[in-house]
Design an enzyme around this catalytic site. Structure first.
Site, PDB file in Angstrom:
ATOM      1  N   ASP A  38    -114.484 -50.397  84.392  1.00 10.02           N
ATOM      2  CA  ASP A  38    -114.413 -51.217  85.348  1.00 10.02           C
ATOM      3  C   ASP A  38    -113.932 -51.090  86.673  1.00 10.02           C
ATOM      4  O   ASP A  38    -114.062 -51.826  87.782  1.00 10.02           O
ATOM      5  CB  ASP A  38    -113.246 -52.372  84.752  1.00 10.02           C
ATOM      6  CG  ASP A  38    -113.852 -53.686  84.113  1.00 10.02           C
ATOM      7  OD1 ASP A  38    -114.858 -54.005  84.464  1.00 10.02           O
ATOM      8  OD2 ASP A  38    -113.211 -53.917  83.163  1.00 10.02           O
ATOM      9  N   LYS A  60    -122.632 -58.156  77.556  1.00  5.01           N
ATOM     10  CA  LYS A  60    -122.502 -56.902  77.740  1.00  5.01           C
ATOM     11  C   LYS A  60    -122.858 -56.007  76.442  1.00  5.01           C
ATOM     12  O   LYS A  60    -123.397 -54.671  76.656  1.00  5.01           O
ATOM     13  CB  LYS A  60    -121.010 -56.692  77.873  1.00  5.01           C
ATOM     14  CG  LYS A  60    -120.620 -56.773  79.395  1.00  5.01           C
ATOM     15  CD  LYS A  60    -119.028 -56.975  79.727  1.00  5.01           C
ATOM     16  CE  LYS A  60    -118.698 -57.558  81.050  1.00  5.01           C
ATOM     17  NZ  LYS A  60    -117.442 -57.888  81.162  1.00  5.01           N
ATOM     18  N   GLN A  84    -111.633 -57.161  78.588  1.00  5.56           N
ATOM     19  CA  GLN A  84    -111.978 -58.215  79.459  1.00  5.56           C
ATOM     20  C   GLN A  84    -111.042 -59.142  79.847  1.00  5.56           C
ATOM     21  O   GLN A  84    -110.097 -59.379  79.110  1.00  5.56           O
ATOM     22  CB  GLN A  84    -113.113 -59.213  78.332  1.00  5.56           C
ATOM     23  CG  GLN A  84    -113.558 -60.418  78.832  1.00  5.56           C
ATOM     24  CD  GLN A  84    -114.764 -60.073  79.776  1.00  5.56           C
ATOM     25  OE1 GLN A  84    -115.212 -58.873  79.690  1.00  5.56           O
ATOM     26  NE2 GLN A  84    -114.939 -60.839  81.039  1.00  5.56           N
TER      27      GLN A  84
HETATM   28  N1  GUN Z   1    -113.758 -61.057  83.690  1.00  3.56           N
HETATM   29  C1  GUN Z   1    -114.353 -61.203  84.729  1.00  3.56           C
HETATM   30  N2  GUN Z   1    -115.012 -60.381  85.466  1.00  3.56           N
HETATM   31  C2  GUN Z   1    -114.791 -59.148  84.939  1.00  3.56           C
HETATM   32  C3  GUN Z   1    -115.007 -57.874  85.080  1.00  3.56           C
HETATM   33  O1  GUN Z   1    -115.888 -57.454  85.707  1.00  3.56           O
HETATM   34  N3  GUN Z   1    -114.313 -56.909  84.127  1.00  3.56           N
HETATM   35  C4  GUN Z   1    -113.564 -57.548  83.153  1.00  3.56           C
HETATM   36  N4  GUN Z   1    -113.010 -56.475  82.405  1.00  3.56           N
HETATM   37  N5  GUN Z   1    -113.129 -58.723  83.105  1.00  3.56           N
HETATM   38  C5  GUN Z   1    -114.024 -59.458  83.616  1.00  3.56           C
END
Ligand code: GUN
Length: 285
Positions: free
Chosen positions: A119, A52, A96
């Site tokens: 998100d 990311k 995350q």
């Molecule tokens: N963990 C797995 N997929 C995601 C996501 O799309 N966003 C976040 N914040 N954590 C994740």
């Protein structure tokens, strides 16, 4: 002929287009900023977060990773989020998941300023999605909708079957499809006769996190198959929830793993961060 939906290429195109818009915004004095907060040392999370950050820097964002120890308190995490809620340089805050056990995930997600949520997991943004007022929506389902649009896969009147009911994928995916005129079924671990449900699908979306959970016996001839799974086989190779070799010959279109949904999730995160920044532009007030 089966269409292989090329998420990697489509995501690259989205990122190229976004780069130009970010350059333009920078000339107007606004640089989109994304902070990703990572708690603990989950290996998969470390990889996702690095990807990311790389993607955010590549399109010209300000990008920061905050790493907190696995044993940090809920209060430590809340105070970090408060700090970034108030920092105008950041337009996107992503915590995350999963979080360590001592931390209540819902409390954390609710503490993020909804206008900085990238998100789409904040209850306000999930509530708007439920009301058919889509603003900030979860990135994986958003990326899948972008794939449907790019490949002219119309949802109106289609039977969409989703396997998996997570808040990250299954549930928001169901609402996005419903909002676009599909008839939606959500299957989960208590579903009876799964194959009967999935075989009725014009569009089958699978997000369960189990290697090759879906085989040809689950899929109707000519269906569109979207595989959200990220699993490792016994040789450590990345594989989906769908047995690609078995299902691809009967599908009309299918996403590969890797190179399907994964890159689209990151592209959607970038687009959403950009849109949050744009909403803060003084001329928009
Ligand atoms: N963990 C797995 N997929 C995601 C996501 O799309 N966003 C976040 N914040 N954590 C994740």
């Amino acid at each position: 002929m089966t269409t292989i939906i090329d998420g990697k290429k489509l995501a690259q195109e989205m990122r190229q287009a976004l780069k130009i818009k970010v350059d333009d915004l920078r000339k107007q004095g606004l640089v989109p900023g994304l902070v990703v907060i990572l708690v603990g040392d989950n290996q998969a999370s470390h990889t996702y977060v690095r990807n990311k950050e790389r993607a955010a820097l590549d399109v010209g964002f300000l990008s920061t990773i905050v790493r907190l120890d696995a044993d940090c308190s809920q209060e430590d995490l809340l105070s970090t989020i408060r700090e970034y809620n108030q920092d105008d340089k950041y337009h996107g805050i992503l915590v995350q998941l999963p979080l360590p056990k001592q931390i209540d995930t819902d409390t954390i997600l609710e503490s993020i300023d909804p206008s900085k949520d990238v998100d789409g997991f904040h209850p306000v943004n999930l509530g708007r999605l439920l009301q058919k007022n889509e603003a900030i929506v979860p990135c994986t389902p958003k990326g899948i909708i972008a794939m449907f649009e790019a490949y002219d896969i119309d949802l109106v009147g289609k039977k969409v079957v989703i396997v998996g009911q997570s808040t990250i994928v299954g549930r928001p995916m169901a609402l996005l499809c419903l909002n676009r005129g599909a008839t939606v079924t959500v299957c989960h671990s208590r579903t009876k006769n799964l194959a009967q449900e999935t075989k009725a699908a014009d569009i089958l979306i699978v997000a369960v996190g189990r290697l090759h959970f879906i085989g040809k016996e689950h899929v109707k001839e000519g269906a569109v198959v979207i595989d959200v799974g990220i699993n490792h086989d016994q040789n450590g190779k990345l594989k989906g929830d769908v047995n690609f070799d078995e299902v691809a010959p009967i599908a009309s279109a299918i996403t590969p793993v890797p190179g399907g949904v994964g890159p689209m999730t990151i592209a959607s995160l970038l687009v959403q961060t950009y849109e949050n920044a744009l909403a803060k532009k003084p001329s928009n007030h």
